[in-house]
Design a protein around this motif. Structure first.
Motif, mmCIF file in Angstrom:
data_model
loop_
_atom_site.group_PDB
_atom_site.id
_atom_site.type_symbol
_atom_site.label_atom_id
_atom_site.label_comp_id
_atom_site.label_asym_id
_atom_site.label_seq_id
_atom_site.Cartn_x
_atom_site.Cartn_y
_atom_site.Cartn_z
ATOM 1 N N ILE A 179 0.947 -1.138 0.027
ATOM 2 C CA ILE A 179 -0.085 -0.085 0.143
ATOM 3 C C ILE A 179 0.930 1.186 0.196
ATOM 4 N N HIS A 180 0.751 2.199 -1.158
ATOM 5 C CA HIS A 180 1.350 3.391 -0.884
ATOM 6 C C HIS A 180 0.158 4.331 -0.961
ATOM 7 N N PRO A 181 -0.082 4.814 0.307
ATOM 8 C CA PRO A 181 -1.431 5.893 0.376
ATOM 9 C C PRO A 181 -1.197 7.089 0.147
ATOM 10 N N VAL A 182 -0.116 7.744 -0.332
ATOM 11 C CA VAL A 182 0.297 9.087 -0.506
ATOM 12 C C VAL A 182 0.606 9.260 -1.980
ATOM 13 N N SER A 183 0.515 10.570 -2.348
ATOM 14 C CA SER A 183 0.905 11.303 -3.593
ATOM 15 C C SER A 183 1.802 12.433 -2.992
ATOM 16 N N ARG A 184 2.781 13.022 -4.034
ATOM 17 C CA ARG A 184 3.203 14.271 -3.724
ATOM 18 C C ARG A 184 2.193 15.325 -3.699
ATOM 19 N N TRP A 185 1.102 15.016 -4.459
ATOM 20 C CA TRP A 185 -0.031 15.950 -4.405
ATOM 21 C C TRP A 185 -0.830 15.685 -3.468
ATOM 22 N N LEU A 186 -1.165 15.879 -2.186
ATOM 23 C CA LEU A 186 -1.885 15.460 -1.414
ATOM 24 C C LEU A 186 -3.564 15.552 -1.657
ATOM 25 N N PHE A 187 -3.772 16.381 -2.673
ATOM 26 C CA PHE A 187 -5.138 16.508 -3.176
ATOM 27 C C PHE A 187 -5.586 15.311 -3.743
ATOM 28 N N LYS A 188 -4.705 14.319 -4.173
ATOM 29 C CA LYS A 188 -5.002 13.046 -4.595
ATOM 30 C C LYS A 188 -5.218 11.878 -3.677
ATOM 31 N N CYS A 189 -4.998 12.141 -2.381
ATOM 32 C CA CYS A 189 -4.952 11.288 -1.539
ATOM 33 C C CYS A 189 -6.562 10.922 -0.853
ATOM 34 N N ILE A 190 -6.858 9.703 -0.365
ATOM 35 C CA ILE A 190 -8.057 9.542 0.024
ATOM 36 C C ILE A 190 -7.940 9.744 1.528
ATOM 37 N N ASP A 191 -9.366 9.874 2.163
ATOM 38 C CA ASP A 191 -9.212 10.243 3.525
ATOM 39 C C ASP A 191 -8.365 9.361 4.467
ATOM 40 N N ASP A 192 -7.719 9.834 5.334
ATOM 41 C CA ASP A 192 -6.638 8.910 6.143
ATOM 42 C C ASP A 192 -7.563 7.809 6.777
ATOM 43 N N LYS A 193 -8.783 8.064 7.415
ATOM 44 C CA LYS A 193 -9.465 7.193 8.090
ATOM 45 C C LYS A 193 -10.047 5.925 7.131
ATOM 46 N N GLY A 206 -5.454 -11.456 7.761
ATOM 47 C CA GLY A 206 -4.319 -12.412 7.730
ATOM 48 C C GLY A 206 -3.300 -12.065 6.506
ATOM 49 N N LYS A 207 -3.435 -10.774 5.903
ATOM 50 C CA LYS A 207 -2.862 -10.507 4.790
ATOM 51 C C LYS A 207 -1.932 -9.388 5.310
ATOM 52 N N LYS A 208 -0.758 -9.634 5.418
ATOM 53 C CA LYS A 208 0.262 -8.538 5.888
ATOM 54 C C LYS A 208 0.424 -7.233 4.884
ATOM 55 N N VAL A 209 0.266 -6.161 5.512
ATOM 56 C CA VAL A 209 0.286 -4.923 4.643
ATOM 57 C C VAL A 209 1.724 -4.217 4.918
ATOM 58 N N VAL A 210 2.430 -3.773 3.915
ATOM 59 C CA VAL A 210 3.473 -3.254 3.681
ATOM 60 C C VAL A 210 3.302 -1.828 3.102
ATOM 61 N N ILE A 211 3.579 -0.584 3.816
ATOM 62 C CA ILE A 211 3.459 0.765 3.595
ATOM 63 C C ILE A 211 4.530 1.407 3.261
ATOM 64 N N THR A 212 4.675 2.154 1.973
ATOM 65 C CA THR A 212 5.791 2.794 1.390
ATOM 66 C C THR A 212 5.141 4.354 1.466
ATOM 67 N N ALA A 213 6.334 5.205 1.458
ATOM 68 C CA ALA A 213 6.252 6.498 1.090
ATOM 69 C C ALA A 213 7.399 7.151 0.963
ATOM 70 N N SER A 214 7.439 8.390 0.483
ATOM 71 C CA SER A 214 8.920 9.173 0.146
ATOM 72 C C SER A 214 9.339 9.667 1.639
ATOM 73 N N PRO A 215 10.641 10.206 1.634
ATOM 74 C CA PRO A 215 11.112 10.868 2.620
ATOM 75 C C PRO A 215 10.471 12.383 2.983
ATOM 76 N N ASP A 216 9.671 12.740 1.943
ATOM 77 C CA ASP A 216 9.098 14.089 2.186
ATOM 78 C C ASP A 216 8.196 14.222 3.423
ATOM 79 N N LYS A 217 8.383 15.366 4.074
ATOM 80 C CA LYS A 217 7.965 15.754 5.236
ATOM 81 C C LYS A 217 6.384 15.371 5.448
#
Length: 352
Positions: A179-193, A206-217
């Motif tokens: 799961i990559h939940p973010v974009s550099r353009w935050l208006f493309k992201c779905i609600d955090d909840k 039982g499905k392990k989730v791996v999250i990635t995102a960039s080092p951007d603050k």
């Protein structure tokens, strides 16, 4: 033969030029293909066996120079690409047109520049104006069509090193969902909840989730917010991987879930099934491409659409896609703040 491909755009745009580059190589097997891109996007072409050399343009460094010095240095850069037989500018814009104008290429392909008289005849093989409901990959491949060459395939490709593989393999050795939940353009992201609900749903099955995102603050803060709503404990690899390592990570995953971003295109490029949430942008332009197909499946204005193994989830509201950075200048897209979760889970189950 020497060929130069120009793409002064963002990460995802650069990745989606790889079908063009591959078809150039297939049409001209003995050619050397160079590319020039914005600095920070070159990872999309790194290790690509069809590319001879990658040149980068550092826009930020040029901006720091005094006006006269900047003009001189940019002029030198633009004139440095002379000795090519074919020059292709894949986007509308003056900078690529200048390179074509100054080159000695017999074949200069690109979008006509009408507002600049000096660049008006920069291209002797003009590309047709992009139509609205058409995938970007097809727009890029017009460079093949205007010189009457064959389109052999339409596969998006990304590569990585053996060291990249070792780093990722050492971090995770079990089956997982990426799961990559973010974009550099935050208006493309779905609600955090909502994203947290999806993560919990998968983890509870039982499905392990791996999250990635960039080092951007901002991306780090976004992931932290999502995790604060999670009741489960996914693996968080935010800011720990390079782009090529993320590509390899996606190739190992059973499913990718994310938003309209370059990482989504990378996941599709390594043939991992993709579920992507779209809001302001059109899937007909930017939907995740299925490498097993030759024609886009994103032919509607909006709504849920499929292309092979990939699915785009988007509302069928009249205002979609609007191409705006959020609703009413808020930087938040209302169309990404609410979804029928039963429908979302049904699509996830379909892919699982």
């Amino acid at each position: 033969m020497k060929i130069l491909v120009i793409k002064f755009r963002n990460i995802g745009d650069v990745l989606l030029t790889t079908p063009l580059i591959k078809n150039l190589k297939l049409n001209y097997p003995d050619s050397k293909i160079d590319v020039v891109v914005n600095e920070g996007t070159e990872a999309m072409l790194k290790y690509n066996p069809n590319i001879n050399q990658i040149f980068t343009y550092n826009r930020n460094e040029y901006k720091k120079l005094p006006k006269l010095k900047r003009f001189i240095e940019e002029f030198k850069f633009l004139k440095s690409f002379k000795d090519y037989d074919i020059v292709i500018n894949t986007t509308e814009g003056d900078r690529g047109a200048f390179i074509a104008k100054f080159s000695k290429a017999k074949i200069k392909i690109g979008y006509p520049v009408k507002k600049n008289l000096f660049l008006k005849n920069a291209f002797n093989y003009p590309m047709p104006k992009p139509t609205l409901i058409r995938h970007i990959i097809e727009n890029n491949l017009d460079a093949i069509r205007v010189i009457d060459k064959k389109i052999f395939e339409k596969k998006v490709e990304i590569f990585w090193s053996e060291e990249d593989k070792k780093i990722v393999d050492n971090l995770i050795d079990e089956e997982f969902i990426h799961i990559h939940p973010v974009s550099r353009w935050l208006f493309k992201c779905i609600d955090d909840k909502i994203m947290a609900q999806i993560i919990d749903y998968l983890e509870n099955k039982g499905k392990k989730v791996v999250i990635t995102a960039s080092p951007d603050k901002k991306e780090i803060q976004k992931v932290e917010s999502i995790l604060s709503f999670c009741k489960s404990n996914p693996i968080n690899l935010t800011a720990k991987l390079s782009l090529n390592q993320v590509a390899y990570l996606s190739s190992k995953s059973k499913l990718f879930i994310g938003v309209d971003t370059a990482i989504m295109h990378m996941a599709a490029a390594v043939n991992t099934p993709v579920i992507a949430f779209f809001g302001p942008s059109g899937a007909f332009n930017w939907g995740p491409w299925d490498n097993d197909l030759m024609d886009s499946g994103y032919n509607a204005k909006n709504g849920i659409q499929r292309m092979g193994k990939n699915i785009v989830i988007q509302h069928n509201w009249d205002c979609i896609p609007c191409g705006k950075d959020g609703c009413n200048g808020s930087k938040i897209s209302d169309c990404l703040m609410q979804f029928d979760m039963k429908e979302v889970y049904k699509i996830i189950e379909e892919k699982l």
